[in-house]
Design a protein around this motif. Structure first.
Motif, PDB file in Angstrom:
ATOM      1  N   LYS A  14       0.791  -1.235   0.000  1.00 58.11           N
ATOM      2  CA  LYS A  14       0.000   0.000   0.000  1.00 58.11           C
ATOM      3  C   LYS A  14       0.821   1.282   0.000  1.00 58.11           C
ATOM      4  O   LYS A  14       1.845   1.353   0.682  1.00 58.11           O
ATOM      5  CB  LYS A  14      -0.885   0.030   1.251  1.00 58.11           C
ATOM      6  N   TYR A  15       0.299   2.249  -0.704  1.00 59.30           N
ATOM      7  CA  TYR A  15       0.792   3.630  -0.643  1.00 59.30           C
ATOM      8  C   TYR A  15       0.074   4.279   0.537  1.00 59.30           C
ATOM      9  O   TYR A  15      -1.140   4.453   0.500  1.00 59.30           O
ATOM     10  CB  TYR A  15       0.464   4.278  -1.980  1.00 59.30           C
ATOM     11  N   MET A  16       0.795   4.574   1.590  1.00 63.71           N
ATOM     12  CA  MET A  16       0.164   5.255   2.726  1.00 63.71           C
ATOM     13  C   MET A  16       1.207   6.153   3.384  1.00 63.71           C
ATOM     14  O   MET A  16       2.154   5.664   3.998  1.00 63.71           O
ATOM     15  CB  MET A  16      -0.407   4.220   3.709  1.00 63.71           C
ATOM     16  N   GLY A 145      -2.170  14.495  -9.532  1.00 68.93           N
ATOM     17  CA  GLY A 145      -3.629  14.590  -9.369  1.00 68.93           C
ATOM     18  C   GLY A 145      -4.091  13.693  -8.239  1.00 68.93           C
ATOM     19  O   GLY A 145      -4.762  14.130  -7.308  1.00 68.93           O
ATOM     20  N   SER A 146      -3.728  12.429  -8.315  1.00 71.44           N
ATOM     21  CA  SER A 146      -4.002  11.465  -7.240  1.00 71.44           C
ATOM     22  C   SER A 146      -2.917  10.405  -7.344  1.00 71.44           C
ATOM     23  O   SER A 146      -2.738   9.800  -8.413  1.00 71.44           O
ATOM     24  CB  SER A 146      -5.385  10.840  -7.415  1.00 71.44           C
ATOM     25  N   GLY A 147      -2.187  10.206  -6.239  1.00 69.22           N
ATOM     26  CA  GLY A 147      -0.988   9.358  -6.267  1.00 69.22           C
ATOM     27  C   GLY A 147      -1.199   8.014  -6.941  1.00 69.22           C
ATOM     28  O   GLY A 147      -0.488   7.636  -7.879  1.00 69.22           O
ATOM     29  N   SER A 148      -2.217   7.269  -6.469  1.00 71.53           N
ATOM     30  CA  SER A 148      -2.382   5.891  -6.949  1.00 71.53           C
ATOM     31  C   SER A 148      -2.707   5.817  -8.438  1.00 71.53           C
ATOM     32  O   SER A 148      -2.590   4.750  -9.041  1.00 71.53           O
ATOM     33  CB  SER A 148      -3.455   5.182  -6.127  1.00 71.53           C
ATOM     34  N   SER A 149      -3.120   6.940  -9.060  1.00 72.74           N
ATOM     35  CA  SER A 149      -3.470   6.907 -10.492  1.00 72.74           C
ATOM     36  C   SER A 149      -2.256   6.604 -11.367  1.00 72.74           C
ATOM     37  O   SER A 149      -2.401   6.088 -12.474  1.00 72.74           O
ATOM     38  CB  SER A 149      -4.104   8.232 -10.927  1.00 72.74           C
ATOM     39  N   SER A 191      -9.012   9.119   1.511  1.00 78.26           N
ATOM     40  CA  SER A 191      -7.658   8.546   1.561  1.00 78.26           C
ATOM     41  C   SER A 191      -6.607   9.664   1.599  1.00 78.26           C
ATOM     42  O   SER A 191      -5.574   9.513   2.254  1.00 78.26           O
ATOM     43  CB  SER A 191      -7.412   7.559   0.413  1.00 78.26           C
ATOM     44  N   SER A 192      -6.879  10.795   0.940  1.00 77.80           N
ATOM     45  CA  SER A 192      -5.915  11.915   0.993  1.00 77.80           C
ATOM     46  C   SER A 192      -5.721  12.385   2.440  1.00 77.80           C
ATOM     47  O   SER A 192      -4.611  12.713   2.858  1.00 77.80           O
ATOM     48  CB  SER A 192      -6.395  13.090   0.135  1.00 77.80           C
ATOM     49  N   GLU A 193      -6.818  12.403   3.194  1.00 72.58           N
ATOM     50  CA  GLU A 193      -6.756  12.812   4.601  1.00 72.58           C
ATOM     51  C   GLU A 193      -6.029  11.741   5.426  1.00 72.58           C
ATOM     52  O   GLU A 193      -5.227  12.065   6.317  1.00 72.58           O
ATOM     53  CB  GLU A 193      -8.202  13.027   5.099  1.00 72.58           C
TER      54      GLU A 193
END
Ligand code: DP6
Length: 318
Positions: A14-16, A145-149, A191-193
């Motif tokens: 996971k990206y966290m 825009g959104s990391g996981s993209s 998820s951004s938060e």
């Protein structure tokens, strides 16, 4: 009219946590499987007399237009504006988007929707400037825009670290995805938060090292076709992420009693058969399963035998 489509992806490592919020630079590397049946389609129509871009739902048979809040459509258009500036795109556009999966199917649409928006920007550049922007460059832009993209640009697997995302191949492919639907209410913590909050957990110390270690364990398991080992690594990894949520200050979480019941079913399936699906969770209450191609009959039976669990199989959603 310009169009592009991009798939979703599900992370097993996971990206966290981020080291930089503006570029969504991840604290640790992640590894995902591209869900090529779950797609977002974006259309960009040039507007001759408009002062700015706008977003509208795309209505198309068999596609579901997202019900974007003002905040979400503002974020989407702000990012499109950033793409236009970076790529030197002229003019304003009506952006329309839709997903071929329902909003309550347990998959977040941000990965596929930001990837598709970036790809459409690449199409506009091809037309306006007769130049091709490479996939890796587009992926890097999409990350903002959104990391996981940025993992949605490659298949069947993608690995993403602080330097960018790359495609990966393992002997494991043709996986079948199922989502055990537990809840579809709007998340209280996006998820951004969550990325911002997890750094307050004492368990965040050492998180990057653990993710790196599990990445190498998982790659070894895939390369050695040791599915049971892969299951154990993926299981430990999502629990690690959810423990970060629950040990943040203040704590937050996504699991509910139905989540725990679903996880117990997965465990008892493994116990009974000595085999089963990989199992992971994102920043939400739903449980995601990945079955090998030779386990398809089991996947369908798993769903049929458990009518109390709302199991959605890839074919049914896509
Ligand atoms: C839990 O990519 O949605 O799904 O970069 O802030 O847009 P932003 O976050 P996002 O985070 C996804 C987190 C995750 C794990 C994962 O996909 O690796």
């Amino acid at each position: 009219m310009y169009t592009a489509e991009a798939p979703s992806n599900i992370a097993l490592i996971k990206y966290m946590g981020k080291t930089d919020t503006a570029s969504n630079t991840p604290t640790n590397p992640s590894l995902s499987y591209t869900l090529k049946h779950f797609r977002t389609r974006v259309e960009a129509e040039p507007l001759s007399n408009a002062e700015s871009d706008c977003w509208e739902p795309l209505t198309l048979e068999r596609w579901t237009a997202p019900d974007l809040s003002q905040k979400s459509s503002d974020r989407y258009l702000r990012f499109f504006n950033q793409l236009k500036q970076e790529l030197g795109i002229r003019g304003n556009f009506r952006i329309r988007s839709a997903n071929n999966f329902a909003p309550d199917c347990g998959l977040a649409s941000s990965a596929s929707s930001f990837a598709a928006l970036t790809m459409v920007a690449g199409e506009i550049v091809r037309e306006q400037k007769s130049s091709l922007v490479g996939r890796d460059v587009l992926a890097k832009m999409s990350q903002k825009g959104s990391g996981s993209s940025c993992r949605s640009f490659f298949e069947p697997w993608s690995i993403w670290d602080e330097y960018g995302s790359v495609p990966a191949e393992f002997p494991v492919k043709g996986l079948l995805h199922q989502a055990i639907m537990v809840g579809s209410e709007k998340k209280e913590i996006s998820s951004s938060e969550a990325h911002k909050r997890v750094v307050s957990s004492l368990n965040f110390n050492g998180r990057a090292e653990r993710a790196r270690e599990r990445m190498s364990q998982l790659i070894d398991a895939f390369q050695g076709e040791n599915w049971e080992q892969a299951f154990a690594v993926v299981w430990a990894e999502f629990w690690d992420m959810h423990s970060l949520f629950e040990t943040s200050m203040p704590p937050f979480g996504y699991m509910n009693e139905h989540t725990l019941a679903a996880l117990a079913e997965v465990k008892s399936f493994w116990k009974e058969h000595g085999d089963g699906p990989l199992c992971t969770m994102d920043a939400g209450p739903n449980v995601h399963l990945l079955w090998r191609d030779d386990q398809r009959a089991w996947a369908l039976k798993f769903a049929q035998d458990r009518p109390n669990l709302k199991v959605l199989s890839e074919e049914a959603i896509g």
